[in-house]
Write a protein that holds these residues in place. Structure first.
Motif, PDB file in Angstrom:
ATOM      1  N   LYS A  58      12.142  -7.291 -38.994  1.00  0.00           N
ATOM      2  CA  LYS A  58      12.991  -6.448 -38.113  1.00  0.00           C
ATOM      3  C   LYS A  58      14.328  -7.396 -38.092  1.00  0.00           C
ATOM      4  O   LYS A  58      15.303  -6.821 -38.095  1.00  0.00           O
ATOM      5  CB  LYS A  58      12.360  -6.732 -36.735  1.00  0.00           C
ATOM      6  N   LEU A  59      14.298  -8.527 -38.441  1.00  0.00           N
ATOM      7  CA  LEU A  59      15.503  -9.337 -38.445  1.00  0.00           C
ATOM      8  C   LEU A  59      16.463  -9.292 -39.833  1.00  0.00           C
ATOM      9  O   LEU A  59      17.374  -8.877 -39.640  1.00  0.00           O
ATOM     10  CB  LEU A  59      15.077 -10.965 -38.673  1.00  0.00           C
ATOM     11  N   ASP A  60      15.566  -8.832 -40.998  1.00  0.00           N
ATOM     12  CA  ASP A  60      16.102  -8.365 -42.260  1.00  0.00           C
ATOM     13  C   ASP A  60      16.832  -6.956 -41.984  1.00  0.00           C
ATOM     14  O   ASP A  60      17.847  -6.753 -42.817  1.00  0.00           O
ATOM     15  CB  ASP A  60      15.118  -8.474 -43.052  1.00  0.00           C
ATOM     16  N   GLU A 124      22.718  -5.748 -29.270  1.00  0.00           N
ATOM     17  CA  GLU A 124      21.970  -4.789 -28.623  1.00  0.00           C
ATOM     18  C   GLU A 124      20.974  -4.043 -29.536  1.00  0.00           C
ATOM     19  O   GLU A 124      19.696  -3.859 -29.002  1.00  0.00           O
ATOM     20  CB  GLU A 124      22.907  -3.831 -28.011  1.00  0.00           C
ATOM     21  N   GLU A 125      21.313  -3.713 -30.597  1.00  0.00           N
ATOM     22  CA  GLU A 125      20.503  -3.013 -31.563  1.00  0.00           C
ATOM     23  C   GLU A 125      19.201  -3.946 -31.769  1.00  0.00           C
ATOM     24  O   GLU A 125      18.084  -3.449 -31.974  1.00  0.00           O
ATOM     25  CB  GLU A 125      20.972  -2.577 -32.900  1.00  0.00           C
ATOM     26  N   LEU A 126      19.294  -5.341 -32.173  1.00  0.00           N
ATOM     27  CA  LEU A 126      18.550  -6.131 -32.395  1.00  0.00           C
ATOM     28  C   LEU A 126      17.448  -6.617 -31.041  1.00  0.00           C
ATOM     29  O   LEU A 126      16.167  -6.349 -31.373  1.00  0.00           O
ATOM     30  CB  LEU A 126      18.853  -7.575 -32.963  1.00  0.00           C
ATOM     31  N   ALA A 127      18.122  -6.568 -29.885  1.00  0.00           N
ATOM     32  CA  ALA A 127      17.304  -6.475 -28.758  1.00  0.00           C
ATOM     33  C   ALA A 127      16.250  -5.526 -28.558  1.00  0.00           C
ATOM     34  O   ALA A 127      15.106  -5.467 -28.608  1.00  0.00           O
ATOM     35  CB  ALA A 127      18.144  -6.752 -27.485  1.00  0.00           C
ATOM     36  N   GLY A 128      16.881  -4.363 -29.037  1.00  0.00           N
ATOM     37  CA  GLY A 128      16.007  -3.032 -28.956  1.00  0.00           C
ATOM     38  C   GLY A 128      14.824  -3.231 -29.957  1.00  0.00           C
ATOM     39  O   GLY A 128      13.480  -2.997 -29.685  1.00  0.00           O
ATOM     40  N   SER A 129      15.019  -3.487 -31.132  1.00  0.00           N
ATOM     41  CA  SER A 129      13.993  -3.451 -32.086  1.00  0.00           C
ATOM     42  C   SER A 129      12.921  -4.577 -32.034  1.00  0.00           C
ATOM     43  O   SER A 129      11.565  -4.518 -32.255  1.00  0.00           O
ATOM     44  CB  SER A 129      14.668  -3.655 -33.599  1.00  0.00           C
ATOM     45  N   LEU A 130      13.428  -5.787 -31.141  1.00  0.00           N
ATOM     46  CA  LEU A 130      12.482  -6.866 -30.861  1.00  0.00           C
ATOM     47  C   LEU A 130      11.736  -6.461 -29.566  1.00  0.00           C
ATOM     48  O   LEU A 130      10.722  -7.227 -29.358  1.00  0.00           O
ATOM     49  CB  LEU A 130      13.198  -8.153 -30.967  1.00  0.00           C
ATOM     50  N   GLY A 131      12.189  -5.630 -28.920  1.00  0.00           N
ATOM     51  CA  GLY A 131      11.403  -5.215 -27.394  1.00  0.00           C
ATOM     52  C   GLY A 131      11.685  -6.135 -26.457  1.00  0.00           C
ATOM     53  O   GLY A 131      10.981  -6.446 -25.463  1.00  0.00           O
TER      54      GLY A 131
END
Ligand code: FMN
Length: 170
Positions: A58-60, A124-131
């Motif tokens: 997810k980070l990648d 924001e996008e990363l917060a979403g993908s990490l839940g």
């Protein structure tokens, strides 16, 4: 390590060899973050330790800047538990999380663990993908691991301005 050595030795590692960070070292790094000062001692930081294949993938997706690090700390803060300074224009969230992140980064150097501070991503996008919960904002990512053989500091590391350019005496 002497503090002066820690700050001299630290540099941004842009190629890791993928070796894991030993649990005792990771614990020492996280404890140093815990001891960071925060406004009103609110301790609104939230640190996510990402080591799973799924988490790293997810980070990648979010950034090209993991550089093969085996561990990434996601430094976030609880937006609903910040201190708003007099005047109401600023609050402690970003500042407190930044101090915590700096402790983490320097503690890594003290433990002989290489790191890189990463902001090249959409929080924001990363917060979403990490839940992450809605009330949390991601400040930065801290890549952790060991430098690949033959790599070291890049040129900017040795290009610091003279004190006369950044400090004024009044
Ligand atoms: C706030 C901040 C954001 C940064 N973001 C990134 C980043 O997204 N990607 C990256 O490769 N390096 C990033 N860096 C590392 C800087 O490029 C690096 O610290 C700077 O060039 C000085 O080099 P040094 O850390 O080796 O002394 C960041 C550093 C800071 C302090």
């Amino acid at each position: 390590m002497e503090f002066s050595e820690v700050v001299k030795n630290r540099y941004s590692c842009k190629k890791f060899d993928g070796r894991p960070v030993e649990p005792a070292k990771l614990e020492a790094i996280l404890q140093a973050g815990r001891l960071a000062p925060t406004a009103k001692n609110l301790q609104e930081q939230r640190i996510y330790v990402v080591q799973s294949e799924e988490g790293l993938a997810k980070l990648d997706q979010a950034t090209p800047c993991r550089y093969g690090a085996s561990t990434v700390l996601v430094v976030a803060f609880d937006k609903t538990n910040v201190f708003t300074y007099p005047g109401g224009k600023r609050d402690s969230g970003v500042e407190d999380a930044t101090i915590v992140a700096t402790h983490l980064m320097l503690a890594a150097a003290d433990a002989g663990v290489d790191s890189c501070w990463i902001n090249f991503f959409n929080p924001e996008e990363l917060a979403g993908s990490l839940g992450l919960p809605e009330n949390e904002e991601i400040l930065m990512l801290l890549d952790l691991g060991y430098a690949a053989e033959g790599t070291g500091p890049l040129a900017p590391h040795s290009q610091r301005k003279d004190l006369s350019q950044t400090v004024a005496w009044m």
